[in-house]
Design an enzyme around this catalytic site. Sequence first.
Site: not given
Ligand code: SAH
Length: 506
Positions: A36, A58, A173
Amino acid sequence: MASGKVYLIGAGPGDPGLLTLKGQQYLADADVVIYDYLANPVLLGHARADAEKIYVGKVRGHHHLPQEETNALLAEKAAAGLQVVRLKGGDPYIFGRGGEEAAYLKERNIPFEVVPGVTAGFAAAAYAGIPLTHRDVTTSLALLTGHERPERKLSSLDWEKLATGLGTLIFYMGMANLKTISAELIRHGRDPQTPVAIVQWATLPRQRTLVGTLESIVADVAREGLEPPAVIIIGEVVNYREELRWYDNLPLFGKRFLITRPRAQAASFVQLLQQQGAETICIPTIEIVPPKDLAPFDDALRQLAGFDSLVLTSANAVSAFFQRLKENQLDLRSLAGVQIVAVGPKTAEAIEAYGLAPDLVPQNYRAEGVVEELLAQGVAGKRILYPHAEIARQLIVTDLTRAGAEVCAPIAYRTVIPQGKADMIRHLLAAGELDAICFSSSSTFDHLLAMLGDELKQLQGRAEFFSIGPLTSASIRKHDFEVALEPEQATLDALVAAMVDYYKQK
Ligand code: SAH
């Protein structure tokens, strides 16, 4: 045919150390890795070199591969009997459509397993110094998405209950809807002064954290320019950050360094720097290769027992020595009775890794130190083996020979300039993206100069030059470049400690 299986693995939030042991094991065994946008690509290093790696994340905000095609790809690879790892950012079952992928596989009777990961919200809180629950202020926590399916909009969230019925809220998000989120919470009864933290790129050296209140946060974000990926943490627990910060106030946090030593030897240096919060980029300017003519080295190795001492002056010499020993079908036993001299503690450590204890490590970790101690011991008539780099100082050979020793000094390895790396370094320097370049030997600098030529002069000042010791500094200064920092002792530990001091004083 072996039956295929899909492993939905949580890659964690970014820091590659936050992958689970189970996730790492499955990655190492995988035939195919499908990953991903938010999974740290560094993790692919755990996979086999011959594993197929497919990116489905993406590209500039657009999904590279529609979800349906990702699902189909997982099923197709597993149906072909392959072990498939689906590496997803954070936790696969938190806002990651992992549930949809699993259901798709289930429908097609394809076996799957789920390995949880550290979800971004939890990791962001930990690395920002925010305990998500705390007996004194809240006992409940909710994970929410700030970006629902377009047809449902955020209106499907029960704002009233969120505003008044829960303690800590974490929005994923949510950056695009930050205004709605804060306005709705206030409108439904949350105190406008409730603290809010936004954590961008959590757990990575580029992590940024902004703290405000429900009332101020939209303006704060506009002013500071924070962007996704970020999580929004809302609640009184945010107040603990001031006291509990530990990551983004590390001494080298936010600094980015170029490491020029070969990858195989960079690991401990990188680890030391990362422990201080630094970001490291490894682009070796030297590569270690065998000598053009191996005969002199091989001849010496075959008569090892005839030597009184073996002098090793770098970790490179140590690995070249033992590798070549093996290639000559010899082993440690041929060293019985030979005195082993290591130039300094790092070389000694490298020797110890092969199960041998050096007999002598001089106080002064330089060729001069080796000469001094050997002379004190008396070398007249002694046979000394000194396998060394193609370009090496002649001091050991000349001084010991003069004192009556018979020094056999075969070339054990050469350092060459890796191809195709100049552009990357040029780009980083030109863009001003480096705080400093760390040089751990004269050749790391000489090669960089050879790679960039006059351009290095033109780019002078874009990054500082840090040198490990006097010899390296002399090579840098010889070409009229400035050395910003040189530790008192020529070791990587001392260099890192000096870097910490340097930025403390700045
Ligand atoms: N499955 C993932 C979430 C995916 S949705 C999890 O459990 O973390 C994607 C969102 O995750 C982003 O829009 C942001 O809000 C958050 N996100 C993912 N990685 C991040 C990071 N390193 N720092 C801050 N937000 C993060």
